[in-house]
Design a protein around this motif. Structure first.
Motif, mmCIF file in Angstrom:
data_model
loop_
_atom_site.group_PDB
_atom_site.id
_atom_site.type_symbol
_atom_site.label_atom_id
_atom_site.label_comp_id
_atom_site.label_asym_id
_atom_site.label_seq_id
_atom_site.Cartn_x
_atom_site.Cartn_y
_atom_site.Cartn_z
ATOM 1 N N UNK A 206 0.835 -1.198 0.000
ATOM 2 C CA UNK A 206 0.000 0.000 0.000
ATOM 3 C C UNK A 206 0.865 1.242 0.000
ATOM 4 N N UNK A 207 0.532 2.182 -0.851
ATOM 5 C CA UNK A 207 1.168 3.502 -0.882
ATOM 6 C C UNK A 207 0.151 4.506 -0.376
ATOM 7 N N UNK A 208 0.581 5.447 0.456
ATOM 8 C CA UNK A 208 -0.371 6.408 1.005
ATOM 9 C C UNK A 208 0.289 7.751 1.276
ATOM 10 N N UNK A 209 -0.536 8.772 1.329
ATOM 11 C CA UNK A 209 -0.089 10.102 1.734
ATOM 12 C C UNK A 209 -1.246 10.791 2.439
ATOM 13 N N UNK A 210 -0.929 11.575 3.450
ATOM 14 C CA UNK A 210 -1.962 12.275 4.208
ATOM 15 C C UNK A 210 -2.044 13.736 3.797
ATOM 16 N N UNK A 211 -3.238 14.293 3.942
ATOM 17 C CA UNK A 211 -3.449 15.699 3.604
ATOM 18 C C UNK A 211 -4.673 16.198 4.352
ATOM 19 N N UNK A 212 -4.955 17.469 4.202
ATOM 20 C CA UNK A 212 -6.168 18.039 4.778
ATOM 21 C C UNK A 212 -7.299 17.939 3.767
ATOM 22 N N UNK A 213 -8.521 18.168 4.210
ATOM 23 C CA UNK A 213 -9.662 18.145 3.294
ATOM 24 C C UNK A 213 -9.512 19.204 2.221
ATOM 25 N N UNK A 214 -9.035 20.383 2.614
ATOM 26 C CA UNK A 214 -8.882 21.480 1.650
ATOM 27 C C UNK A 214 -7.848 21.164 0.586
ATOM 28 N N UNK A 215 -6.915 20.289 0.925
ATOM 29 C CA UNK A 215 -5.813 19.959 0.037
ATOM 30 C C UNK A 215 -6.025 18.637 -0.692
ATOM 31 N N UNK A 216 -7.131 17.960 -0.422
ATOM 32 C CA UNK A 216 -7.322 16.600 -0.916
ATOM 33 C C UNK A 216 -7.335 16.500 -2.440
ATOM 34 N N UNK A 217 -8.064 17.379 -3.109
ATOM 35 C CA UNK A 217 -8.149 17.303 -4.570
ATOM 36 C C UNK A 217 -6.782 17.504 -5.216
ATOM 37 N N UNK A 218 -6.052 18.500 -4.749
ATOM 38 C CA UNK A 218 -4.723 18.754 -5.300
ATOM 39 C C UNK A 218 -3.777 17.598 -4.980
ATOM 40 N N UNK A 219 -3.862 17.078 -3.763
ATOM 41 C CA UNK A 219 -3.001 15.964 -3.371
ATOM 42 C C UNK A 219 -3.280 14.734 -4.232
ATOM 43 N N UNK A 220 -4.550 14.499 -4.566
ATOM 44 C CA UNK A 220 -4.908 13.352 -5.392
ATOM 45 C C UNK A 220 -4.326 13.490 -6.797
ATOM 46 N N UNK A 221 -4.417 14.689 -7.360
ATOM 47 C CA UNK A 221 -3.880 14.923 -8.703
ATOM 48 C C UNK A 221 -2.356 14.783 -8.698
#
Length: 259
Positions: A206-221
Motif C-alpha cells: 500500500x502507498x499512502x499520503x496524508x493531507x487536509x480536506x482542503x488539500x485533498x483534490x490537489x493531493x490526489x492529482x
C-alpha cells in the motif's frame, strides 16, 4: 468502459466523500499495488527493505468477526525501535453523528481513507502500549483488558455488541509489516509504503499520503501524476489490509474450532 473506469467515484459519492472530509481531521489517500508489480514499484520508488521499520500487527475479534460486523476494529502493533500502540476504531462513521465530548477529545482522530473507487470515514482512539505487554497478551499470558486504556475500554463497551467482553476476544495475527517513509523531491509530500506479509505468503503493498480536506483534490492529482510518471500501476484491484487480515485469520480460527 475504459480500463479503470469501474473504480471512479460517481458525482454523488465524490460529494459525500468531500462532505465527510470537511468534518474530519485528515484525509489519507491510499493505493494498493498489484502483487505482480511489487518489485517494479519498489525499484521505481527506491524502496529498500533495509530502510524499512519492522512492525508486528495483531487484531482482536471473535472467529465469526462479530466485532467487525458491528463496525469496530481493535488492533495492537509492536513497532521496531519505539513503543507499540493499541487502537479502537469505529467505521464507517459520520463526524456529525459523533457525540460532542467524543469529537472534541484530544485522543480521538477522525479520518477519511480514500482509494480508487471507494472511501470510508473512521474515528479512532489510540494509546501507546508496551511491546512486551502486547506480546504477553497475544501469547495468552495476560488478559486483554490490561492492554486497553480506561478510555478505550469505555469506547469499546459503548460500541461493541452487547455482552462481548475484551477478554473473550481471539487473537488474529500476527502479520509482519515493513514500513518505509519517503520524501521524494519531485513529489513534495510524504509518501508511505507498507508491505503487509500474510501467513499464506500473500502480500499487500500500500502507498499512502496524508493531507487536509482542503488539500485533498490537489493531493490526489499530484499523487496520481507522480506515480504515473514512475510507471506505478494505478488500475489494480484495490484491497484493504485490515479486511484481508480479518478474513484470513477468521477462516483459520473457524477451521481449528472443534466440530
Amino acid at each position: 468502459m475504459a480500463k479503470g473506469a469501474i473504480r471512479r467515484l460517481t458525482d454523488e459519492q465524490l460529494a459525500e466523500a468531500m462532505r465527510l472530509a470537511r468534518r474530519s481531521d485528515s484525509v489519507e489517500l491510499k493505493l494498493t499495488v498489484p502483487a505482480t508489480d511489487h518489485r517494479a514499484t519498489a525499484v521505481a520508488l527506491g524502496l529498500d527493505p533495509l530502510d524499512a521499520q519492522i512492525r508486528q500487527v495483531f487484531f482482536f475479534d471473535t472467529p465469526a468477526l462479530d466485532l467487525n460486523a458491528a463496525g469496530v476494529v481493535l488492533r495492537a502493533r509492536r513497532i521496531q525501535g519505539r513503543s507499540g500502540d493499541v487502537v479502537v476504531k469505529l467505521r464507517p462513521v459520520d463526524p456529525e453523528d459523533l457525540p460532542g465530548e467524543l469529537r472534541q477529545s484530544s485522543g480521538v482522530s477522525v479520518e477519511v481513507d480514500a482509494m480508487p473507487g471507494g472511501f470510508v470515514c473512521s474515528a479512532s482512539l489510540k494509546a501507546k502500549a508496551d511491546s512486551a505487554l502486547i506480546n504477553q497478551v497475544t501469547l495468552g499470558r495476560s488478559p486483554m483488558r490490561k492492554l486497553v486504556s480506561k478510555s478505550q475500554r469505555a469506547f469499546f463497551t459503548g460500541h461493541a455488541p452487547a455482552g462481548l467482553e475484551l477478554d473473550s476476544l481471539a487473537v488474529l495475527g500476527p502479520i509482519f509489516v515493513l514500513k518505509q517513509t519517503l520524501q521524494p523531491k519531485k513529489f513534495g509530500r510524504r509518501l508511505v509504503a507498507e508491505l503487509w506479509l500474510y501467513p499464506d505468503n500473500s502480500r499487500i503493498l500500500e502507498l499512502s499520503t496524508k493531507c487536509t480536506a482542503a488539500d485533498a483534490a490537489q493531493a490526489a492529482v499530484e499523487s496520481r501524476l507522480f506515480l504515473t510518471e514512475r510507471g506505478v500501476n494505478l488500475d489494480g484491484r484495490q484491497e484493504t489490509k485490515t479486511k484481508a487480515a480479518l478474513t484470513f485469520f477468521s477462516k483459520q480460527l473457524r477451521a481449528a474450532a472443534p466440530a
